[in-house]
Design a protein around this motif. Structure first.
Motif, PDB file in Angstrom:
ATOM      1  N   VAL A 150       0.829  -1.205   0.000  1.00  0.00           N
ATOM      2  CA  VAL A 150       0.000   0.000   0.000  1.00  0.00           C
ATOM      3  C   VAL A 150       0.865   1.258   0.000  1.00  0.00           C
ATOM      4  CG1 VAL A 150      -1.743   1.291   1.296  1.00  0.00           C
ATOM      5  CG2 VAL A 150      -1.912  -1.197   1.119  1.00  0.00           C
ATOM      6  N   ALA A 151       1.976   1.213   0.729  1.00  0.00           N
ATOM      7  CA  ALA A 151       2.883   2.364   0.747  1.00  0.00           C
ATOM      8  C   ALA A 151       3.443   2.644  -0.640  1.00  0.00           C
ATOM      9  CB  ALA A 151       4.016   2.119   1.741  1.00  0.00           C
ATOM     10  N   ALA A 152       3.819   1.583  -1.357  1.00  0.00           N
ATOM     11  CA  ALA A 152       4.335   1.755  -2.717  1.00  0.00           C
ATOM     12  C   ALA A 152       3.250   2.281  -3.642  1.00  0.00           C
ATOM     13  CB  ALA A 152       4.879   0.423  -3.239  1.00  0.00           C
ATOM     14  N   LEU A 153       2.026   1.785  -3.470  1.00  0.00           N
ATOM     15  CA  LEU A 153       0.902   2.270  -4.274  1.00  0.00           C
ATOM     16  C   LEU A 153       0.660   3.756  -4.014  1.00  0.00           C
ATOM     17  CD1 LEU A 153      -1.560   1.854  -6.110  1.00  0.00           C
ATOM     18  CD2 LEU A 153      -2.834   1.093  -4.084  1.00  0.00           C
ATOM     19  N   ALA A 154       0.692   4.147  -2.755  1.00  0.00           N
ATOM     20  CA  ALA A 154       0.493   5.560  -2.405  1.00  0.00           C
ATOM     21  C   ALA A 154       1.574   6.440  -3.027  1.00  0.00           C
ATOM     22  CB  ALA A 154       0.476   5.724  -0.888  1.00  0.00           C
ATOM     23  N   GLN A 155       2.810   5.937  -3.046  1.00  0.00           N
ATOM     24  CA  GLN A 155       3.900   6.713  -3.643  1.00  0.00           C
ATOM     25  C   GLN A 155       3.696   6.884  -5.148  1.00  0.00           C
ATOM     26  OE1 GLN A 155       6.538   8.234  -1.898  1.00  0.00           O
ATOM     27  NE2 GLN A 155       6.647   9.247  -3.883  1.00  0.00           N
ATOM     28  N   ARG A 156       3.235   5.820  -5.819  1.00  0.00           N
ATOM     29  CA  ARG A 156       2.987   5.913  -7.259  1.00  0.00           C
ATOM     30  C   ARG A 156       1.874   6.896  -7.561  1.00  0.00           C
ATOM     31  NH1 ARG A 156       3.483   0.233  -6.976  1.00  0.00           N
ATOM     32  NH2 ARG A 156       1.220  -0.021  -7.231  1.00  0.00           N
ATOM     33  N   VAL A 157       0.808   6.850  -6.758  1.00  0.00           N
ATOM     34  CA  VAL A 157      -0.309   7.776  -6.964  1.00  0.00           C
ATOM     35  C   VAL A 157       0.145   9.206  -6.701  1.00  0.00           C
ATOM     36  CG1 VAL A 157      -2.586   8.471  -6.106  1.00  0.00           C
ATOM     37  CG2 VAL A 157      -2.067   6.053  -6.434  1.00  0.00           C
ATOM     38  N   ARG A 158       0.935   9.414  -5.663  1.00  0.00           N
ATOM     39  CA  ARG A 158       1.434  10.755  -5.342  1.00  0.00           C
ATOM     40  C   ARG A 158       2.313  11.283  -6.487  1.00  0.00           C
ATOM     41  NH1 ARG A 158       3.573   9.519  -0.962  1.00  0.00           N
ATOM     42  NH2 ARG A 158       1.826  10.006   0.389  1.00  0.00           N
ATOM     43  N   ASP A 159       3.163  10.418  -7.033  1.00  0.00           N
ATOM     44  CA  ASP A 159       4.020  10.838  -8.149  1.00  0.00           C
ATOM     45  C   ASP A 159       3.181  11.206  -9.368  1.00  0.00           C
ATOM     46  OD1 ASP A 159       6.238  10.405  -6.587  1.00  0.00           O
ATOM     47  OD2 ASP A 159       6.676   8.425  -7.420  1.00  0.00           O
ATOM     48  N   ALA A 160       2.118  10.429  -9.622  1.00  0.00           N
ATOM     49  CA  ALA A 160       1.248  10.717 -10.764  1.00  0.00           C
ATOM     50  C   ALA A 160       0.529  12.048 -10.574  1.00  0.00           C
ATOM     51  CB  ALA A 160       0.240   9.582 -10.947  1.00  0.00           C
ATOM     52  N   CYS A 161       0.071  12.311  -9.355  1.00  0.00           N
ATOM     53  CA  CYS A 161      -0.596  13.590  -9.071  1.00  0.00           C
ATOM     54  C   CYS A 161       0.372  14.753  -9.245  1.00  0.00           C
ATOM     55  CB  CYS A 161      -1.152  13.583  -7.642  1.00  0.00           C
ATOM     56  SG  CYS A 161      -2.568  12.496  -7.390  1.00  0.00           S
ATOM     57  N   ARG A 162       1.597  14.554  -8.792  1.00  0.00           N
ATOM     58  CA  ARG A 162       2.595  15.614  -8.914  1.00  0.00           C
ATOM     59  C   ARG A 162       2.913  15.887 -10.384  1.00  0.00           C
ATOM     60  NH1 ARG A 162       6.181  13.400  -5.962  1.00  0.00           N
ATOM     61  NH2 ARG A 162       5.454  14.312  -4.001  1.00  0.00           N
ATOM     62  N   ALA A 163       2.976  14.829 -11.202  1.00  0.00           N
ATOM     63  CA  ALA A 163       3.270  14.992 -12.621  1.00  0.00           C
ATOM     64  C   ALA A 163       2.162  15.763 -13.334  1.00  0.00           C
ATOM     65  CB  ALA A 163       3.461  13.621 -13.273  1.00  0.00           C
ATOM     66  N   ARG A 164       0.924  15.652 -12.830  1.00  0.00           N
ATOM     67  CA  ARG A 164      -0.201  16.361 -13.436  1.00  0.00           C
ATOM     68  C   ARG A 164      -0.446  17.713 -12.778  1.00  0.00           C
ATOM     69  NH1 ARG A 164      -2.611  11.183 -12.883  1.00  0.00           N
ATOM     70  NH2 ARG A 164      -3.957  11.983 -11.219  1.00  0.00           N
ATOM     71  N   GLY A 165       0.410  18.084 -11.837  1.00  0.00           N
ATOM     72  CA  GLY A 165       0.237  19.363 -11.161  1.00  0.00           C
ATOM     73  C   GLY A 165      -0.934  19.388 -10.205  1.00  0.00           C
ATOM     74  N   ARG A 166      -1.310  18.214  -9.662  1.00  0.00           N
ATOM     75  CA  ARG A 166      -2.475  18.132  -8.773  1.00  0.00           C
ATOM     76  C   ARG A 166      -2.086  17.521  -7.426  1.00  0.00           C
ATOM     77  NH1 ARG A 166      -7.394  15.428 -11.949  1.00  0.00           N
ATOM     78  NH2 ARG A 166      -8.506  16.313 -10.152  1.00  0.00           N
ATOM     79  N   GLU A 167      -0.855  17.818  -6.976  1.00  0.00           N
ATOM     80  CA  GLU A 167      -0.375  17.212  -5.730  1.00  0.00           C
ATOM     81  C   GLU A 167      -1.155  17.655  -4.499  1.00  0.00           C
ATOM     82  OE1 GLU A 167       2.663  20.519  -6.794  1.00  0.00           O
ATOM     83  OE2 GLU A 167       1.321  19.108  -7.803  1.00  0.00           O
ATOM     84  N   HIS A 168      -1.903  18.773  -4.599  1.00  0.00           N
ATOM     85  CA  HIS A 168      -2.687  19.249  -3.460  1.00  0.00           C
ATOM     86  C   HIS A 168      -4.169  18.906  -3.586  1.00  0.00           C
ATOM     87  CE1 HIS A 168       0.860  21.310  -2.076  1.00  0.00           C
ATOM     88  NE2 HIS A 168       0.943  22.026  -3.183  1.00  0.00           N
ATOM     89  N   ASP A 169      -4.508  18.130  -4.603  1.00  0.00           N
ATOM     90  CA  ASP A 169      -5.904  17.727  -4.820  1.00  0.00           C
ATOM     91  C   ASP A 169      -6.149  16.417  -4.072  1.00  0.00           C
ATOM     92  OD1 ASP A 169      -8.367  16.830  -5.733  1.00  0.00           O
ATOM     93  OD2 ASP A 169      -8.061  17.612  -7.764  1.00  0.00           O
ATOM     94  N   VAL A 170      -6.894  16.497  -2.962  1.00  0.00           N
ATOM     95  CA  VAL A 170      -7.127  15.317  -2.121  1.00  0.00           C
ATOM     96  C   VAL A 170      -7.868  14.230  -2.891  1.00  0.00           C
ATOM     97  CG1 VAL A 170      -8.256  14.466  -0.034  1.00  0.00           C
ATOM     98  CG2 VAL A 170      -7.135  16.703  -0.020  1.00  0.00           C
ATOM     99  N   ARG A 171      -8.857  14.629  -3.671  1.00  0.00           N
ATOM    100  CA  ARG A 171      -9.640  13.631  -4.414  1.00  0.00           C
ATOM    101  C   ARG A 171      -8.798  12.929  -5.471  1.00  0.00           C
ATOM    102  NH1 ARG A 171     -15.033  15.526  -7.414  1.00  0.00           N
ATOM    103  NH2 ARG A 171     -13.461  16.618  -8.677  1.00  0.00           N
ATOM    104  N   ALA A 172      -7.917  13.678  -6.140  1.00  0.00           N
ATOM    105  CA  ALA A 172      -7.060  13.086  -7.165  1.00  0.00           C
ATOM    106  C   ALA A 172      -6.098  12.066  -6.568  1.00  0.00           C
ATOM    107  CB  ALA A 172      -6.277  14.175  -7.887  1.00  0.00           C
TER     108      ALA A 172
END
Length: 199
Positions: A150-172
């Motif tokens: 789950v930690a690795a999954l969370a890191q991948r999702v966080r990286d994807a959000c950051r790449a889309r410029g949505r790192e502060h979007d809780v829903r994303a």
């Protein structure tokens, strides 16, 4: 690097039996929860730091154990600051960090298999009450092994959000994480059913 991952070593803490470390963790946790002054909680922090130094796992590994709390601790500190005052807020939040760090240290210096074997041995007396100790150990094993996944999954999702410029979007962040975790759970369920462990 994920929280709780075993780090090989030859320190005194590495050589201690898993059962002794679990008993020590339970005892230390009870003692930490009794701490009520800033000075005493400061002593606790120093003791935890010394234990990490003795283990020789490195500062990065130590930080990884408490890093998941970095978003929670400020909120708890602020709430408790207004409700209980600054001294109590610092004591309560520092105790939380210390407890997580101690638990992380046990997992850093003990193989997962050894921890689960020690827990199973401790649960054996419950067999007389009809508890399936083997099944309980399996559940604990799955829970422990799910943490890095789950930690690795969370890191991948966080990286994807950051790449889309949505790192502060809780829903994303939350929606893909929940969906991914559910998929992992479904895959695990299928694997258990294939081995006849679904009853």
């Amino acid at each position: 690097m994920t929280p709780g991952g075993y780090r090989p070593g030859t320190s005194v803490l590495h050589r201690l039996p898993a059962g002794a470390k679990l008993v020590g963790l339970a005892t230390a946790s009870g003692a930490v929860l009794l701490v009520s002054s800033p000075v005493a909680v400061g002593v606790v922090v120093v003791v935890v730091a010394v234990l990490y130094a003795l283990a020789g796992v490195g500062a990065r590994a130590a930080w990884e154990q408490v890093r998941p709390l970095r978003l929670v601790v400020p909120v708890l500190l602020a709430v408790q600051w207004f409700a209980l005052g600054p001294a109590a807020a610092v004591v309560l939040t520092t105790r939380l960090v210390a407890l997580v760090a101690l638990a992380g240290l046990v997992l850093l210096t003990t193989r997962t298999a050894a921890v689960l074997a020690a827990i199973e041995r401790g649960l054996r007396p419950l067999r007389r009450a009809g508890v399936d100790v083997g099944r309980v150990a399996l559940v604990l094993s799955l829970a422990v092994r799910s943490v890095p996944v789950v930690a690795a999954l969370a890191q991948r999702v966080r990286d994807a959000c950051r790449a889309r410029g949505r790192e502060h979007d809780v829903r994303a962040f939350a929606v893909p994480l929940v969906v991914g975790a559910l998929r992992q759970a479904d895959a695990l369920g299928d694997a258990l059913r294939a081995r006849g462990l679904d009853d």
